[in-house]
Design a protein around this motif. Structure first.
Motif, mmCIF file in Angstrom:
data_model
loop_
_atom_site.group_PDB
_atom_site.id
_atom_site.type_symbol
_atom_site.label_atom_id
_atom_site.label_comp_id
_atom_site.label_asym_id
_atom_site.label_seq_id
_atom_site.Cartn_x
_atom_site.Cartn_y
_atom_site.Cartn_z
ATOM 1 N N GLN A 6 0.876 -1.165 0.000
ATOM 2 C CA GLN A 6 0.000 0.000 0.000
ATOM 3 C C GLN A 6 0.913 1.214 0.000
ATOM 4 N N ASP A 8 0.600 4.441 0.015
ATOM 5 C CA ASP A 8 0.389 5.645 0.811
ATOM 6 C C ASP A 8 0.050 5.268 2.244
ATOM 7 N N SER A 9 0.812 5.761 3.202
ATOM 8 C CA SER A 9 0.499 5.463 4.593
ATOM 9 C C SER A 9 -0.630 6.359 5.104
ATOM 10 N N GLN A 10 -0.710 7.584 4.541
ATOM 11 C CA GLN A 10 -1.778 8.508 4.931
ATOM 12 C C GLN A 10 -2.298 9.228 3.697
ATOM 13 N N VAL A 11 -3.606 9.432 3.658
ATOM 14 C CA VAL A 11 -4.225 10.183 2.567
ATOM 15 C C VAL A 11 -5.195 11.189 3.182
ATOM 16 N N LEU A 21 -7.281 4.968 -2.985
ATOM 17 C CA LEU A 21 -6.265 4.344 -2.142
ATOM 18 C C LEU A 21 -5.617 3.234 -2.956
ATOM 19 N N CYS A 23 -3.212 0.040 -4.063
ATOM 20 C CA CYS A 23 -2.784 -1.270 -3.586
ATOM 21 C C CYS A 23 -2.178 -2.044 -4.751
ATOM 22 N N HIS A 75 -6.850 -0.988 -6.766
ATOM 23 C CA HIS A 75 -7.037 0.313 -6.115
ATOM 24 C C HIS A 75 -8.476 0.526 -5.674
ATOM 25 N N GLU A 88 -8.772 3.442 8.962
ATOM 26 C CA GLU A 88 -7.612 2.768 8.363
ATOM 27 C C GLU A 88 -8.141 1.747 7.367
ATOM 28 N N THR A 106 -3.573 2.116 4.962
ATOM 29 C CA THR A 106 -3.597 3.528 4.574
ATOM 30 C C THR A 106 -4.591 4.241 5.467
ATOM 31 N N ARG A 107 -4.113 5.276 6.123
ATOM 32 C CA ARG A 107 -4.966 6.065 6.998
ATOM 33 C C ARG A 107 -5.657 7.129 6.160
ATOM 34 N N LEU A 108 -6.983 7.040 6.014
ATOM 35 C CA LEU A 108 -7.759 8.052 5.298
ATOM 36 C C LEU A 108 -8.277 9.064 6.307
#
Lengths: 112, 117
Positions: A6, A8-11, A21, A23, A75, A88, A106-108
Protein backbone atom coordinates in the motif's frame (compact mmCIF):
# COMPACT_ATOMS: atom_id res chain seq x y z
CA UNK A 1 4.16 -16.54 -1.38
CA UNK A 2 2.30 -13.34 -1.93
CA UNK A 3 2.76 -9.77 -0.72
CA UNK A 4 0.83 -6.51 -0.71
CA UNK A 5 2.10 -2.95 -1.01
CA UNK A 6 0.00 0.00 0.00
CA UNK A 7 1.90 2.94 -1.37
CA UNK A 8 0.39 5.64 0.81
CA UNK A 9 0.50 5.46 4.59
CA UNK A 10 -1.78 8.51 4.93
CA UNK A 11 -4.23 10.18 2.57
CA UNK A 12 -5.78 13.49 3.62
CA UNK A 13 -8.86 14.57 1.69
CA UNK A 14 -11.64 17.12 2.00
CA UNK A 15 -15.21 15.98 2.53
CA UNK A 16 -17.15 15.37 -0.72
CA UNK A 17 -13.91 15.05 -2.71
CA UNK A 18 -13.03 11.83 -4.55
CA UNK A 19 -10.35 9.52 -3.20
CA UNK A 20 -8.23 6.64 -4.45
CA UNK A 21 -6.26 4.34 -2.14
CA UNK A 22 -3.60 2.40 -3.96
CA UNK A 23 -2.78 -1.27 -3.59
CA UNK A 24 -0.35 -3.44 -5.52
CA UNK A 25 0.23 -7.12 -4.97
CA UNK A 26 2.66 -9.79 -6.04
CA UNK A 27 1.88 -13.46 -6.38
CA UNK A 28 2.93 -16.36 -8.54
CA UNK A 29 -0.57 -17.86 -8.52
CA UNK A 30 -4.10 -16.66 -8.97
CA UNK A 31 -5.31 -14.68 -6.01
CA UNK A 32 -8.35 -13.32 -4.32
CA UNK A 33 -8.21 -9.66 -3.31
CA UNK A 34 -9.90 -7.89 -0.42
CA UNK A 35 -10.28 -4.44 1.07
CA UNK A 36 -11.03 -4.14 4.77
CA UNK A 37 -11.74 -1.02 6.86
CA UNK A 38 -10.82 -0.58 10.50
CA UNK A 39 -12.43 2.14 12.59
CA UNK A 40 -10.68 3.22 15.82
CA UNK A 41 -10.67 0.54 18.50
CA UNK A 42 -12.64 -1.86 16.33
CA UNK A 43 -11.95 -4.98 14.34
CA UNK A 44 -11.74 -5.11 10.57
CA UNK A 45 -14.84 -5.03 8.38
CA UNK A 46 -14.94 -6.23 4.79
CA UNK A 47 -15.57 -3.47 2.23
CA UNK A 48 -15.39 -5.58 -0.91
CA UNK A 49 -13.62 -8.52 -2.51
CA UNK A 50 -12.58 -9.71 -5.95
CA UNK A 51 -12.82 -13.44 -6.60
CA UNK A 52 -13.32 -13.67 -10.35
CA UNK A 53 -15.38 -12.22 -13.18
CA UNK A 54 -15.94 -8.50 -13.61
CA UNK A 55 -12.85 -6.53 -12.72
CA UNK A 56 -14.89 -3.68 -11.23
CA UNK A 57 -16.13 -4.63 -7.79
CA UNK A 58 -18.65 -2.60 -5.82
CA UNK A 59 -18.70 -2.71 -2.05
CA UNK A 60 -20.41 -1.17 0.92
CA UNK A 61 -20.55 2.53 1.78
CA UNK A 62 -20.16 3.58 -1.86
CA UNK A 63 -16.66 2.16 -2.32
CA UNK A 64 -15.50 0.31 -5.43
CA UNK A 65 -12.25 -1.23 -6.60
CA UNK A 66 -10.84 -2.30 -9.92
CA UNK A 67 -8.71 -5.39 -10.42
CA UNK A 68 -5.95 -4.86 -12.96
CA UNK A 69 -4.05 -8.07 -13.60
CA UNK A 70 -1.43 -6.58 -15.92
CA UNK A 71 -0.51 -3.93 -13.36
CA UNK A 72 -1.11 -6.25 -10.39
CA UNK A 73 -3.19 -3.56 -8.74
CA UNK A 74 -6.46 -3.37 -6.84
CA UNK A 75 -7.04 0.31 -6.12
CA UNK A 76 -9.95 1.43 -3.95
CA UNK A 77 -12.03 4.45 -4.96
CA UNK A 78 -14.92 6.52 -3.74
CA UNK A 79 -16.35 9.44 -5.74
CA UNK A 80 -17.33 11.52 -2.71
CA UNK A 81 -16.08 10.87 0.82
CA UNK A 82 -17.72 11.69 4.13
CA UNK A 83 -16.29 12.49 7.52
CA UNK A 84 -17.47 9.07 8.66
CA UNK A 85 -15.07 7.42 6.15
CA UNK A 86 -12.12 8.44 8.31
CA UNK A 87 -10.48 5.13 9.17
CA UNK A 88 -7.61 2.77 8.36
CA UNK A 89 -7.97 0.81 5.14
CA UNK A 90 -6.21 -2.48 4.51
CA UNK A 91 -5.71 -4.26 1.22
CA UNK A 92 -5.24 -8.03 1.47
CA UNK A 93 -4.46 -10.91 -0.86
CA UNK A 94 -5.02 -14.65 -0.55
CA UNK A 95 -4.22 -17.59 -2.76
CA UNK A 96 -6.54 -20.59 -3.05
CA UNK A 97 -4.78 -22.48 -0.29
CA UNK A 98 -2.78 -19.84 1.51
CA UNK A 99 -3.24 -17.38 4.30
CA UNK A 100 -4.64 -13.87 4.03
CA UNK A 101 -1.76 -11.40 3.72
CA UNK A 102 -2.41 -7.78 4.61
CA UNK A 103 -0.71 -4.59 3.54
CA UNK A 104 0.49 -2.05 6.07
CA UNK A 105 -2.65 0.05 5.76
CA UNK A 106 -3.60 3.53 4.57
CA UNK A 107 -4.97 6.07 7.00
CA UNK A 108 -7.76 8.05 5.30
CA UNK A 109 -8.32 11.38 7.03
CA UNK A 110 -11.39 13.28 5.86
CA UNK A 111 -11.70 16.92 6.90
CA UNK A 112 -14.29 19.65 6.34
CA UNK B 1 -26.47 -12.76 14.19
CA UNK B 2 -23.96 -12.11 16.96
CA UNK B 3 -20.47 -11.19 15.85
CA UNK B 4 -17.11 -12.49 16.97
CA UNK B 5 -16.65 -11.93 20.69
CA UNK B 6 -13.29 -11.35 22.35
CA UNK B 7 -12.20 -10.74 25.91
CA UNK B 8 -10.62 -8.95 27.59
CA UNK B 9 -10.60 -5.79 25.48
CA UNK B 10 -7.49 -4.42 27.18
CA UNK B 11 -4.68 -5.99 29.17
CA UNK B 12 -1.54 -4.55 30.74
CA UNK B 13 1.10 -6.93 32.09
CA UNK B 14 4.75 -6.90 33.07
CA UNK B 15 7.28 -8.68 30.85
CA UNK B 16 7.79 -12.33 31.71
CA UNK B 17 4.20 -12.62 32.96
CA UNK B 18 1.64 -14.79 31.22
CA UNK B 19 -1.62 -13.73 29.61
CA UNK B 20 -4.56 -15.41 27.90
CA UNK B 21 -7.10 -14.16 25.41
CA UNK B 22 -10.48 -15.68 24.64
CA UNK B 23 -12.47 -15.72 21.41
CA UNK B 24 -15.96 -16.95 20.58
CA UNK B 25 -16.57 -17.08 16.82
CA UNK B 26 -19.82 -16.58 14.96
CA UNK B 27 -22.12 -19.55 15.54
CA UNK B 28 -21.56 -22.28 12.97
CA UNK B 29 -18.25 -20.96 11.69
CA UNK B 30 -15.80 -23.81 11.36
CA UNK B 31 -12.67 -21.76 10.70
CA UNK B 32 -11.09 -19.58 13.37
CA UNK B 33 -8.06 -17.32 13.03
CA UNK B 34 -5.83 -15.46 15.46
CA UNK B 35 -3.95 -12.41 14.15
CA UNK B 36 -1.37 -10.14 15.71
CA UNK B 37 -1.53 -6.48 14.70
CA UNK B 38 1.46 -4.40 15.77
CA UNK B 39 0.98 -0.63 15.75
CA UNK B 40 1.40 0.74 12.24
CA UNK B 41 1.24 -2.67 10.56
CA UNK B 42 -1.37 -4.88 9.02
CA UNK B 43 -2.62 -7.97 10.84
CA UNK B 44 -0.36 -11.02 10.68
CA UNK B 45 -1.81 -14.51 10.93
CA UNK B 46 -0.62 -16.44 13.98
CA UNK B 47 -2.76 -19.57 13.72
CA UNK B 48 -5.72 -20.95 11.78
CA UNK B 49 -8.07 -23.67 13.06
CA UNK B 50 -10.50 -25.75 11.04
CA UNK B 51 -12.92 -27.05 13.68
CA UNK B 52 -10.52 -28.20 16.43
CA UNK B 53 -7.57 -28.95 14.14
CA UNK B 54 -4.68 -26.64 13.29
CA UNK B 55 -4.41 -25.73 9.60
CA UNK B 56 -1.57 -23.22 9.73
CA UNK B 57 0.61 -22.18 12.67
CA UNK B 58 3.75 -21.41 10.71
CA UNK B 59 4.02 -17.87 12.10
CA UNK B 60 3.19 -18.70 15.70
CA UNK B 61 6.23 -18.26 18.02
CA UNK B 62 5.77 -21.66 19.59
CA UNK B 63 8.35 -21.14 22.31
CA UNK B 64 6.03 -18.67 24.02
CA UNK B 65 2.66 -18.69 22.24
CA UNK B 66 0.07 -21.43 22.36
CA UNK B 67 -3.52 -21.70 21.20
CA UNK B 68 -6.27 -24.23 21.47
CA UNK B 69 -9.79 -24.82 20.25
CA UNK B 70 -10.65 -27.99 22.09
CA UNK B 71 -14.34 -28.37 21.21
CA UNK B 72 -14.16 -26.67 17.85
CA UNK B 73 -16.02 -23.60 19.05
CA UNK B 74 -14.31 -21.01 21.24
CA UNK B 75 -10.58 -20.59 21.44
CA UNK B 76 -7.87 -19.29 23.75
CA UNK B 77 -4.50 -17.80 22.85
CA UNK B 78 -1.82 -17.74 25.53
CA UNK B 79 1.52 -15.99 25.81
CA UNK B 80 4.02 -17.27 28.38
CA UNK B 81 6.31 -15.52 29.13
CA UNK B 82 5.45 -12.19 27.50
CA UNK B 83 8.07 -9.94 25.95
CA UNK B 84 7.96 -6.21 25.27
CA UNK B 85 7.63 -6.86 21.53
CA UNK B 86 4.37 -8.76 22.14
CA UNK B 87 2.60 -5.43 22.69
CA UNK B 88 -0.04 -5.43 19.97
CA UNK B 89 -3.71 -5.92 19.23
CA UNK B 90 -4.71 -9.57 19.02
CA UNK B 91 -7.58 -10.08 16.62
CA UNK B 92 -9.75 -13.13 16.31
CA UNK B 93 -11.66 -13.83 13.12
CA UNK B 94 -13.94 -16.58 11.87
CA UNK B 95 -15.35 -17.78 8.58
CA UNK B 96 -17.80 -20.48 7.49
CA UNK B 97 -15.04 -22.92 6.63
CA UNK B 98 -16.31 -24.35 3.37
CA UNK B 99 -14.16 -26.07 0.78
CA UNK B 100 -13.41 -22.77 -0.97
CA UNK B 101 -12.37 -21.09 2.24
CA UNK B 102 -9.85 -18.92 0.42
CA UNK B 103 -12.76 -16.96 -1.03
CA UNK B 104 -14.64 -16.59 2.23
CA UNK B 105 -15.12 -13.39 4.12
CA UNK B 106 -13.43 -13.36 7.48
CA UNK B 107 -15.40 -11.66 10.25
CA UNK B 108 -13.26 -9.96 12.86
CA UNK B 109 -13.80 -9.37 16.54
CA UNK B 110 -12.94 -6.04 18.21
CA UNK B 111 -9.55 -7.30 19.36
CA UNK B 112 -7.62 -7.39 22.63
CA UNK B 113 -5.11 -4.60 23.09
CA UNK B 114 -2.07 -5.90 24.99
CA UNK B 115 0.58 -3.68 26.54
CA UNK B 116 3.67 -5.35 27.96
CA UNK B 117 5.71 -3.16 30.33
Amino acid sequence: AQSVTQLDSQVPVFEEAPVELRCNYSSSVSVYLFWYVQYPNQGLQLLLKYLSGSTLVKGINGFEAEFNKSQTSFHLRKPSVHISDTAEYFCAVRGTASKLTFGTGTRLQVTL
Amino acid sequence: EAGVAQSPRYKIIEKRQSVAFWCNPISGHATLYWYQQILGQGPKLLIQFQNNGVVDDSQLPKDRFSAERLKGVDSTLKIQPAKLEDSAVYLCASSRGGLAYGQETQYFGPGTRLLVL
